[in-house]
Design an enzyme around this catalytic site. Structure first.
Site, short mmCIF file in Angstrom:
data_model
loop_
_atom_site.label_atom_id
_atom_site.label_comp_id
_atom_site.label_asym_id
_atom_site.label_seq_id
_atom_site.Cartn_x
_atom_site.Cartn_y
_atom_site.Cartn_z
N ASP A 43 0.80 -1.22 0.00
CA ASP A 43 0.00 0.00 0.00
C ASP A 43 0.83 1.27 0.00
OD1 ASP A 43 0.79 -0.48 2.68
OD2 ASP A 43 -0.98 0.52 3.47
N LEU A 45 4.09 1.62 -0.71
CA LEU A 45 4.96 1.71 -1.88
C LEU A 45 4.17 2.18 -3.09
CD1 LEU A 45 6.18 0.19 -4.62
CD2 LEU A 45 7.69 1.50 -3.11
N ASN A 46 2.95 1.65 -3.25
CA ASN A 46 2.09 2.12 -4.34
C ASN A 46 1.90 3.63 -4.26
OD1 ASN A 46 1.77 -0.62 -4.93
ND2 ASN A 46 -0.20 -0.75 -3.87
N TYR A 115 -1.15 -14.04 1.58
CA TYR A 115 0.10 -13.44 2.05
C TYR A 115 1.04 -14.44 2.71
CZ TYR A 115 -2.21 -8.89 1.55
OH TYR A 115 -2.84 -7.79 1.05
N ASN A 181 -6.24 2.02 6.15
CA ASN A 181 -5.96 0.68 5.60
C ASN A 181 -5.98 -0.42 6.65
OD1 ASN A 181 -5.87 1.05 2.88
ND2 ASN A 181 -3.68 0.69 2.65
N LYS A 241 -12.78 8.05 1.83
CA LYS A 241 -12.77 7.38 0.53
C LYS A 241 -13.91 6.37 0.49
CE LYS A 241 -8.36 6.15 1.01
NZ LYS A 241 -7.01 5.62 0.68
N ARG A 242 -14.73 6.46 -0.57
CA ARG A 242 -15.92 5.61 -0.68
C ARG A 242 -15.98 4.88 -2.01
NH1 ARG A 242 -21.02 9.12 1.17
NH2 ARG A 242 -20.41 10.39 -0.64
N ALA A 273 -4.73 -1.22 -5.62
CA ALA A 273 -4.09 0.09 -5.47
C ALA A 273 -5.01 1.27 -5.79
CB ALA A 273 -2.81 0.20 -6.30
N ASP A 276 -4.82 3.50 -2.72
CA ASP A 276 -3.45 4.02 -2.57
C ASP A 276 -3.18 5.12 -3.59
OD1 ASP A 276 -3.26 1.86 -0.80
OD2 ASP A 276 -2.38 0.56 -2.33
#
Length: 322
Positions: A43, A45-46, A115, A181, A241-242, A273, A276
């Site tokens: 996240d 890094l993006n 992961y 996040n 954010k939605r 992303a 992000d």
């Protein structure tokens, strides 16, 4: 010179603002029609890559993490340096490796992640002989950015150390950006997450909140209550954010609603992303002097482009025009 004085000097045109982004990048494997493609992502890094691309040399971007001394780590560093990201604050451990994740994407563009990261190098960046020097370098930055994942991967003692540094940094005029996040599997419990997020928000200037994550963590509440809770904890600018809906921004006592860019369902191929890149587009515009509405429009524009490509990082030539 304080962080505030440095920011004033840089914003007057002497030097670009310096932004350090703290987090973890992992090896990314994703399924395609022809097989498995290797890349990298995470996240923060993006956000770092998209912030650097969007700022058009008006910002300096550093990434703060830890990697191994393996070939995957070599490739990551080379790619980030090619993007113009400063990697001088990245530690490398000869007994650790980067984390790994695999993306499976359904026909609607929604994705599932798998992961392997329990002993990833990035978990230990605050536990080394180099840590104090890195923290001293961070205190000289103009802006620090991190996410809930940046906190979640750390041991509790390291989380507290980082939050204490951020509180001190903000008190000296530095600007802290936090993206919620929330990933439940990375945390001991929802109660622990709430505790650490409340502490983190005490050090936060701009909070990016994915509404679905807030509802998952705190239970479903009216957006006005989400904003009030976040401001009461300490954040001064709150960005909600939605997804495909309009975003909401509370800043200087005023609530703004900015529509998302409409993308047809058949154009959405991968939502990796999306959040992000929105944060990066918003932050690039905001730090370069744009209004809340201009910044939110820039975030929507970038996110709407990213979801029309596969993978976390889209080709440079596909970036929207600023």
């Amino acid at each position: 010179m304080s962080s505030a004085q440095r920011s004033a000097s840089r914003s007057s045109g002497d030097n670009p603002l310096q932004v350090a982004i703290i987090g973890e990048c992992m090896i990314e494997l994703r399924h395609t029609e022809t097989g498995i493609v290797e890349g990298f992502g995470g996240d923060t890094l993006n956000t770092a890559v998209y912030l650097m691309r969007s700022a058009q040399q008006q910002l300096g971007v550093s990434y703060v993490t830890a990697l191994g001394t393996d070939g995957f780590s070599d490739n990551m560093l080379a790619a980030w340096q090619q993007e113009g990201i400063d990697t001088s604050l990245i530690q490398r451990f000869d007994n650790k490796l980067p984390g790994l994740y695999v993306i499976e994407t359904d026909p609607n563009g929604e994705r599932r992640f798998h992961y392997w990261r329990n002993d990833a190098a990035a978990r230990y960046w605050l536990d080394t002989a180099e840590t104090n020097a890195i923290l001293e370098a961070l205190m000289k930055m103009d802006v620090l950015y991190l996410s809930g994942i940046s906190l979640a991967i750390l041991a509790p003692t390291a989380r507290q150390k980082l939050i204490d540094v951020l509180i001190s940094y903000r008190s000296q005029g530095g600007k802290v950006i936090f993206d919620n996040n929330y990933r439940p599997r990375l945390w001991e419990s929802s109660e622990a997450t709430q505790h650490w997020y409340q502490q983190m928000l005490q050090a936060t200037d701009i909070a990016f909140l994915t509404l679905d994550d807030e509802d998952m963590l705190w239970g479903s509440h009216p957006v006005a209550d989400v904003i009030s809770r976040t401001q009461a904890a300490g954040a001064t600018e709150v960005v909600i954010k939605r997804g495909a809906e309009s975003c909401l921004v509370m800043s200087d006592g005023q609530l703004y609603e900015v529509p998302a860019v409409r993308v047809l369902p058949q154009q959405v191929v991968d939502t990796t992303a999306a959040g992000d890149s929105f944060s990066a587009g918003y932050l690039a515009a905001r730090l370069c002097g744009d209004s809340v509405e201009q910044a939110a429009a820039a975030g929507h524009r970038l996110a709407s482009t990213v979801i029309q490509h596969r993978g976390a990082i889209i080709p440079m030539q596909s970036m929207p025009q600023v």
